[in-house]
Design an enzyme around this catalytic site. Structure first.
Site, PDB file in Angstrom:
ATOM      1  CG  LEU A 222      -2.052  -1.046   1.188  1.00 50.33           C
ATOM      2  CD1 LEU A 222      -2.724  -1.157   2.548  1.00 50.33           C
ATOM      3  CD2 LEU A 222      -3.078  -0.687   0.108  1.00 50.33           C
ATOM      4  CB  CYS A 271       0.574   0.855  10.170  1.00 56.04           C
ATOM      5  SG  CYS A 271      -0.354   0.272  11.584  1.00 56.04           S
TER       6      CYS A 271
END
Ligand code: UDX
Ligand code: UDX
Length: 453
Positions: A222, A271
């Protein structure tokens, strides 16, 4: 089932609230060592802002959802124990700045070993380096005294700001465990918990290591997409292309797909950076420097993007921002959250403060104390003023920076804002949120990301 979750954070809180909300068969207790956080979970003002979360918490709380600091009791009574404590990047010793700090995880494992009286299923919810389950298992087994501990990996894929809908309709739930009869039985127990609301075909089961590695890989992929489009944004600015048009054209290829191609001032959040650094460290540890270097490039590009944005602001404003008032709209790392961890806004603001700019900051959900903390400001420091609305923040400003894509910024009366600013009125849209053409018509010197001349 009696379910306990250690760690009442952005992940543990919403996830457990959803499990309790979806099935009153389960009694869910979320515990945390932070009394203030637990008090907030038990109050009308939850410690985290997530659309839709208040409703599900209020519905289940006191019935089958409890928040407490009684960690030992909750562990003792539970059949399933989720570990959802934070795993920050190490700030000391070996692997400093890259490896995950597993102190809290190890502490949890030792605490479970010390107080558990019967068999338990222990679930890793925190994102962890591959093979962490082996360490947890060794600690538990060394202290087992005949009790049977099964370790599962069940990484969370929710994104902040959309946590409730992501939990309600996940693309998939991933559960990894030992491929032994006891391990498979534990996996099945957890599958049944999620199957209360998630279609079975969306619940994937794997071995422990695949599950742990899939989480790191998903976040790395991502983030890689964002760094890829951000790299192209720099080229767009140099060549006259428009990055949104390029992203659209590229994303309509069904093999590439349109999501996660929004160029920005840089990705933030707790994250992406942490997990990629972790992946890089793992690759180095396993003697794979080429793989490590490849993924480290994603972080390097993100750092470059954040710095590049600040540099463009300074160079456009006649190479000096000293003494100039700059309004910052948005401080959270993305919209619909009050979370500022690794927010690009922190880096941009620090760079501008380093050039002696004066900042007025407005974010709909982030508190003044959080902003001052993130910017390392002392109580006496007057270089930053935190405002309650965008109009106050932009009054008499030389420039506006859009750093978070909050919907309410789109609805602002920019004519009114322009009338209250110093001229020329600069606007730097770090999210490509606004209609720059329309802003230019009312007199703004407006620039976005990856918008060539
Ligand atoms: C964390 C991790 O950062 C992430 O990698 C993982 O996927 C899930 O857990 P998050 O929930 O966002 O994410 O962290 P945070 O909001 O910091 O919550 C962790 C909580 O654990 C804190 O409230 C902290 O007080 C608590 N905690 C920590 C304990 O209860 N016991 C400990 O020993 C350590
Ligand atoms: C991410 C993952 O999406 C989630 O699956 C995982 O469990 C935790 O990490 P989160 O960090 O909460 O979730 O938010 P996300 O929506 O992924 O955004 C991360 C950052 O990337 C934000 O700063 C966001 O603004 C930025 N971003 C996202 C872009 O700059 N462009 C995009 O196209 C998408």
């Amino acid at each position: 089932m009696k379910i306990c979750c250690i760690g009442a954070g952005y992940v543990g809180g919403p996830t457990m609230a959803m499990i309790a909300h979806k099935s009153d068969k389960h009694i869910v207790t979320v515990v945390d060592i932070n009394q203030a956080r637990i008090d907030a979970w038990n109050s009308d003002t939850l410690p985290i802002f997530e659309p839709g979360l208040d409703e599900i918490v209020k519905q289940a709380r006191g019935k089958n959802l409890f928040f407490s600091t009684e960690v030992d009791t909750a562990i003792r009574e539970a059949d399933i124990i989720f570990i959802s404590v934070n795993t920050p990047t190490k700030t000391y010793g070996m692997g400093v700045g890259r490896a995950a700090d597993l102190t809290f995880i190890e502490k949890c494992a030792r605490q479970i070993a010390a107080v558990a009286e019967d068999d338990k299923i222990v679930v890793e919810k925190s994102t962890l380096p591959v093979r962490t389950a082996a360490s947890i298992k060794r600690i538990l087994e060394a202290n087992s005294n005949g009790r049977n501990f099964q370790i599962l990996s069940n990484p969370e894929f929710l994104a902040e700001g959309t946590a409730v809908s992501d939990l309600e309709n996940p693309d998939r739930v991933l559960i990894g465990g030992d491929q032994t009869p006891a391990g498979l039985e534990a996996i099945q127990t957890l599958v049944d918990v999620y199957a209360e609301w998630v279609p079975r075909e969306k619940i994937l089961t794997t071995n422990l290591w695949s599950s742990e590695l899939s989480k790191l890989t998903a976040n790395a992929f991502l983030a890689q997409r964002i760094s890829s489009i951000n790299a192209i944004s720099a080229l767009c600015e140099a060549t006259g292309a428009n990055v949104d048009e390029v992203a659209h054209a590229v994303g309509t290829d069904s093999r590439i797909g349109p999501k996660f191609l929004k160029s920005s001032v840089g990705f933030g959040g707790s994250c992406f950076q942490k997990d990629i650094l972790n992946l890089v460290y793992l690759c180095e540890h396993f003697g794979l420097p080429e793989v490590a270097k490849y993924w480290n490039g994603v972080i390097e590009m993100n750092d470059y993007q954040k710095r590049r944005f600040g540099s463009r602001v300074i160079s456009s404003m006649f190479n000096t921002v000293a003494g100039k008032k700059i309004a910052v709209l948005g401080f959270a790392f993305k919209k619909d959250t009050n979370d500022t961890r690794e927010s690009a806004a922190i880096y941009v603001c620090k760079d501008l403060l380093g050039e002696n700019a004066e900042l007025t900051i407005y974010d709909p959900e982030v508190s003044e104390s959080q902003i001052r903390y993130d910017l390392d400001l002392s109580a006496e420091d007057t270089s930053v003023t935190v405002c309650d609305d965008a109009y106050t923040a932009t009054k008499d400003a030389h420039a506006i920076l859009i750093l978070t894509e909050w919907d309410e910024f789109k609805a602002l009366d920019f004519q009114r804002i322009h009338d209250g600013m110093e001229l020329p009125a600069f606007l730097f849209d770090g999210r490509n949120l606004l209609d720059l053409e329309a802003l230019r018509k009312i007199g703004f010197e407006a620039t976005g990301i990856g918008q060539g001349e």
